[in-house]
Design an enzyme around this catalytic site. Structure first.
Site, PDB file in Angstrom:
ATOM      1  N   ARG A 117     117.832 -13.212 125.054  1.00  0.00           N
ATOM      2  CA  ARG A 117     116.521 -12.752 124.547  1.00  0.00           C
ATOM      3  C   ARG A 117     116.616 -11.488 123.688  1.00  0.00           C
ATOM      4  NH1 ARG A 117     114.800 -14.597 129.616  1.00  0.00           N
ATOM      5  NH2 ARG A 117     113.792 -16.627 129.388  1.00  0.00           N
ATOM      6  N   LYS A 139     114.093 -10.339 108.348  1.00  0.00           N
ATOM      7  CA  LYS A 139     114.219 -11.804 108.409  1.00  0.00           C
ATOM      8  C   LYS A 139     115.661 -12.148 108.773  1.00  0.00           C
ATOM      9  CE  LYS A 139     110.873 -13.441 104.983  1.00  0.00           C
ATOM     10  NZ  LYS A 139     110.755 -14.154 103.703  1.00  0.00           N
ATOM     11  N   GLU A 181     118.183 -10.148  92.283  1.00  0.00           N
ATOM     12  CA  GLU A 181     117.101  -9.706  93.185  1.00  0.00           C
ATOM     13  C   GLU A 181     116.525  -8.370  92.692  1.00  0.00           C
ATOM     14  OE1 GLU A 181     115.860 -11.564  95.488  1.00  0.00           O
ATOM     15  OE2 GLU A 181     117.464 -13.006  95.962  1.00  0.00           O
ATOM     16  N   LYS A 219     111.398  -3.160  98.043  1.00  0.00           N
ATOM     17  CA  LYS A 219     111.388  -4.179  99.104  1.00  0.00           C
ATOM     18  C   LYS A 219     110.794  -3.594 100.389  1.00  0.00           C
ATOM     19  CE  LYS A 219     113.343  -7.611 101.886  1.00  0.00           C
ATOM     20  NZ  LYS A 219     114.300  -8.613 102.199  1.00  0.00           N
ATOM     21  N   GLU A 229     104.783 -11.557 106.261  1.00  0.00           N
ATOM     22  CA  GLU A 229     104.540 -12.406 105.105  1.00  0.00           C
ATOM     23  C   GLU A 229     103.196 -13.117 105.143  1.00  0.00           C
ATOM     24  OE1 GLU A 229     108.245 -13.904 103.362  1.00  0.00           O
ATOM     25  OE2 GLU A 229     107.194 -15.788 103.045  1.00  0.00           O
ATOM     26  N   ARG A 233     103.868  -9.728 100.941  1.00  0.00           N
ATOM     27  CA  ARG A 233     105.324  -9.931 101.016  1.00  0.00           C
ATOM     28  C   ARG A 233     105.768 -11.179 100.264  1.00  0.00           C
ATOM     29  NH1 ARG A 233     109.507  -9.078 106.058  1.00  0.00           N
ATOM     30  NH2 ARG A 233     111.316  -9.837 104.933  1.00  0.00           N
ATOM     31  N   ASN A 237     109.118 -13.541  97.007  1.00  0.00           N
ATOM     32  CA  ASN A 237     109.610 -14.916  96.807  1.00  0.00           C
ATOM     33  C   ASN A 237     109.598 -15.338  95.344  1.00  0.00           C
ATOM     34  OD1 ASN A 237     110.030 -15.334  99.546  1.00  0.00           O
ATOM     35  ND2 ASN A 237     107.892 -15.901  99.879  1.00  0.00           N
ATOM     36  N   HIS A 240     112.103 -17.770  93.846  1.00  0.00           N
ATOM     37  CA  HIS A 240     112.771 -18.448  94.958  1.00  0.00           C
ATOM     38  C   HIS A 240     112.261 -19.864  95.204  1.00  0.00           C
ATOM     39  CE1 HIS A 240     114.293 -14.453  95.603  1.00  0.00           C
ATOM     40  NE2 HIS A 240     115.016 -14.832  96.626  1.00  0.00           N
ATOM     41  N   HIS A 244     115.402 -21.824  95.231  1.00  0.00           N
ATOM     42  CA  HIS A 244     115.906 -22.452  96.459  1.00  0.00           C
ATOM     43  C   HIS A 244     116.111 -23.950  96.261  1.00  0.00           C
ATOM     44  CE1 HIS A 244     114.723 -19.307  99.747  1.00  0.00           C
ATOM     45  NE2 HIS A 244     115.908 -19.080  99.214  1.00  0.00           N
ATOM     46  N   HIS A 258     123.329 -18.127  95.560  1.00  0.00           N
ATOM     47  CA  HIS A 258     121.920 -17.801  95.778  1.00  0.00           C
ATOM     48  C   HIS A 258     121.368 -16.963  94.611  1.00  0.00           C
ATOM     49  CE1 HIS A 258     118.293 -16.781  98.007  1.00  0.00           C
ATOM     50  NE2 HIS A 258     118.512 -15.500  97.715  1.00  0.00           N
TER      51      HIS A 258
HETATM   52  N1  LIG Z   1     117.308 -12.214 105.452  1.00  0.00           N
HETATM   53  C1  LIG Z   1     116.882 -11.936 104.254  1.00  0.00           C
HETATM   54  O1  LIG Z   1     115.869 -11.264 104.071  1.00  0.00           O
HETATM   55  C2  LIG Z   1     117.651 -12.431 103.068  1.00  0.00           C
HETATM   56  C3  LIG Z   1     117.300 -11.995 101.786  1.00  0.00           C
HETATM   57  C4  LIG Z   1     118.067 -12.439 100.705  1.00  0.00           C
HETATM   58  C5  LIG Z   1     119.115 -13.307 100.908  1.00  0.00           C
HETATM   59  N2  LIG Z   1     119.417 -13.720 102.165  1.00  0.00           N
HETATM   60  C6  LIG Z   1     120.533 -14.634 102.401  1.00  0.00           C
HETATM   61  O2  LIG Z   1     121.761 -13.949 102.079  1.00  0.00           O
HETATM   62  C7  LIG Z   1     122.744 -14.917 101.771  1.00  0.00           C
HETATM   63  C8  LIG Z   1     123.535 -14.468 100.575  1.00  0.00           C
HETATM   64  O3  LIG Z   1     124.054 -13.190 100.815  1.00  0.00           O
HETATM   65  P1  LIG Z   1     125.225 -12.590  99.903  1.00  0.00           P
HETATM   66  O4  LIG Z   1     124.906 -12.848  98.496  1.00  0.00           O
HETATM   67  O5  LIG Z   1     125.444 -11.227 100.361  1.00  0.00           O
HETATM   68  O6  LIG Z   1     126.431 -13.567 100.226  1.00  0.00           O
HETATM   69  P2  LIG Z   1     127.679 -13.503 101.203  1.00  0.00           P
HETATM   70  O7  LIG Z   1     127.352 -12.845 102.464  1.00  0.00           O
HETATM   71  O8  LIG Z   1     128.222 -14.882 101.254  1.00  0.00           O
HETATM   72  O9  LIG Z   1     128.717 -12.589 100.403  1.00  0.00           O
HETATM   73  C9  LIG Z   1     129.193 -13.042  99.163  1.00  0.00           C
HETATM   74  C10 LIG Z   1     130.717 -13.052  99.119  1.00  0.00           C
HETATM   75  O10 LIG Z   1     131.176 -11.718  99.051  1.00  0.00           O
HETATM   76  C11 LIG Z   1     132.169 -11.501 100.062  1.00  0.00           C
HETATM   77  N3  LIG Z   1     132.108 -10.082 100.391  1.00  0.00           N
HETATM   78  C12 LIG Z   1     131.147  -9.438 101.081  1.00  0.00           C
HETATM   79  N4  LIG Z   1     131.345  -8.124 101.022  1.00  0.00           N
HETATM   80  C13 LIG Z   1     132.465  -7.923 100.316  1.00  0.00           C
HETATM   81  C14 LIG Z   1     133.167  -6.766  99.884  1.00  0.00           C
HETATM   82  N5  LIG Z   1     132.709  -5.550 100.142  1.00  0.00           N
HETATM   83  N6  LIG Z   1     134.297  -6.932  99.162  1.00  0.00           N
HETATM   84  C15 LIG Z   1     134.733  -8.179  98.842  1.00  0.00           C
HETATM   85  N7  LIG Z   1     134.108  -9.303  99.172  1.00  0.00           N
HETATM   86  C16 LIG Z   1     132.975  -9.176  99.910  1.00  0.00           C
HETATM   87  C17 LIG Z   1     131.791 -12.458 101.155  1.00  0.00           C
HETATM   88  O11 LIG Z   1     132.877 -12.738 101.991  1.00  0.00           O
HETATM   89  C18 LIG Z   1     131.375 -13.671 100.343  1.00  0.00           C
HETATM   90  O12 LIG Z   1     132.496 -14.384  99.926  1.00  0.00           O
HETATM   91  C19 LIG Z   1     122.026 -16.228 101.539  1.00  0.00           C
HETATM   92  O13 LIG Z   1     122.254 -17.090 102.619  1.00  0.00           O
HETATM   93  C20 LIG Z   1     120.551 -15.831 101.502  1.00  0.00           C
HETATM   94  O14 LIG Z   1     119.699 -16.838 101.969  1.00  0.00           O
HETATM   95  C21 LIG Z   1     118.711 -13.294 103.239  1.00  0.00           C
END
Ligand SMILES: NC(=O)c1ccc[n+]([C@@H]2O[C@H](COP(=O)([O-])OP(=O)(O)OC[C@H]3O[C@@H](n4cnc5c(N)ncnc54)[C@H](O)[C@@H]3O)[C@@H](O)[C@H]2O)c1
Length: 365
Positions: A117, A139, A181, A219, A229, A233, A237, A240, A244, A258
């Site tokens: 939990r 999120k 973003e 943000k 949201e 908020r 999007n 997106h 998406h 992404h």
């Molecule tokens: N929760 C939220 O509010 C929210 C908002 C936006 C996106 N997201 C989600 O985030 C995800 C994408 O995140 P992302 O773009 O960070 O991708 P990711 O976490 O896959 O990172 C991208 C790549 O960079 C590498 N990496 C990370 N840090 C590194 C560093 N310092 N040096 C070298 N390599 C590094 C990772 O291993 C990966 O290969 C998606 O699934 C998306 O839906 C969530």
């Protein structure tokens, strides 16, 4: 240079990690807790050593290593994490540190929030996208089949520490993912931020801590006003809805990132804004110029555009079977809950394809 932002229940610090309150925060709140650090393959290689060698209290941390990439954002992987935590006898007062990009913070935040939990978790984002977006806002979630973030919760981290030194090892393509973003933040609410970011390519300058702070403030400000949201908020999007769907469509045969999907979504949704007379042709042209100087156009000529539209029908943002979208009403201004039709979506996808054909023609000339 250091900045601090207050969110609903937690603090976001943007500074060198060693100048931040990280150590004090951990010692005050988690002196007797076991520490779990979640990393993926790359943050294991590039970021973990710094953390565990700098902070004595992390030297015995349990390390959870997950495969890199969106394929890890699934419930099966969370189940493996929960099994491991059970084997390790992790307890309710233990703490999780998500050291990575959005995948690590989404999976780690979700796994922590559900286990017994809810375990506390702290985000230390290591990608630009996670710094300006995924690590804040509460999120967490995982994908279900080709539907992104279909399972998830709103749960705040206990703290977020943004240290841009982690960007040094980040591949350039990942910088562009986060940059999409940031451009979105400018387009939806802050024309000055858009302007500042849009000249970076021309003047060959890099993203600074101030740019990151401004994006995070945007943000965080929006999330503070509307954490769950209900309205405002939704502005986040922008780009997106179509983004998406494109990401889901390509996920099986030829995945696109992404950030790139969001950049394409920004173009398509700006086009719909123009078709509805919400923005002028010169505003659309400006958005086109900036986006295409940072992102390649996409070839959709062999794609089933209707398949992309079908994916949009399952978007979480829809209401009463209607596809609702955020649209621009100017640069730096946006409006939520705009219904868009199948025809408008298909026209915007054809527009993306047209941009690609025009770019190809220019290359041939
Ligand atoms: N929760 C939220 O509010 C929210 C908002 C936006 C996106 N997201 C989600 O985030 C995800 C994408 O995140 P992302 O773009 O960070 O991708 P990711 O976490 O896959 O990172 C991208 C790549 O960079 C590498 N990496 C990370 N840090 C590194 C560093 N310092 N040096 C070298 N390599 C590094 C990772 O291993 C990966 O290969 C998606 O699934 C998306 O839906 C969530």
């Amino acid at each position: 240079m250091s900045y601090t932002l207050k969110s609903n229940t937690y603090q976001i610090e943007i500074s060198d990690l060693e100048d931040s309150s990280f150590q004090d925060f951990m010692l005050v709140n988690y002196a007797n807790s076991r520490k779990i650090i979640i990393v993926d393959e790359n943050t294991n290689e590039y970021c973990l050593e710094y953390l565990i060698t700098t902070y004595d209290f992390l030297k015995d941390a349990e390390i959870i290593l997950i495969p890199e990439g969106e394929d890890s954002k699934v419930i099966d992987l969370c189940a493996q994490i929960w099994d491991t935590w059970t084997d390790y006898q992790i307890e309710r007062n233990d703490v999780v540190i998500n050291l990575g990009g959005g995948i690590v913070s989404d999976v780690g935040g979700f796994a922590a929030s559900v286990y017994k939990r809810g375990l506390d978790f702290i985000n230390i984002p290591t990608t630009l996208l996670a710094m300006v977006d995924a690590s804040v806002g509460g999120k967490t979630g995982v994908d279900l089949g080709k539907y992104k973030n279909q399972l998830g919760l709103f749960v705040d981290p206990k703290a977020v520490y943004v240290d841009i030194a982690f960007l040094q090892t980040l591949p350039i393509g990942e910088i562009y993912n986060g940059f999409a973003e940031m451009l979105k933040h400018g387009l939806i609410v802050n024309a000055k931020h858009w302007e500042d970011l849009s000249i970076l390519v021309e003047v060959e300058q890099e993203i600074t801590i101030e740019h990151i702070y401004t994006s995070l403030s945007i943000k965080n400000g929006i999330v503070l006003e509307d954490p769950f949201e209900g309205g405002l908020r939704k502005k986040l999007n922008f780009g997106h809805t179509i983004g998406h769907a494109l990401e889901g469509h390509f996920s099986i045969k030829d995945p696109i990132s992404h950030g790139y999907a969001v950049a394409l979504g920004i173009l398509a949704e700006s086009f719909i804004s123009f078709k509805k007379n919400f923005i002028t042709l010169s505003e659309l042209n400006e958005i086109e110029r900036v986006m295409l100087s940072n992102y390649e156009s996409i070839d959709l000529s062999d794609e089933n555009l209707n398949d992309i539209f079908q994916l949009m029908k399952n978007d979480k943002k829809n209401e009463k079977q209607k596809i609702l979208c955020v649209l621009l009403i100017g640069i730096g201004q946006s409006i939520i809950n705009q219904e868009i039709s199948e025809q408008e979506v298909l026209e915007s996808l054809e527009y993306l394809n047209r941009l690609h054909q025009e770019e190809k023609k220019l290359e041939i000339k």
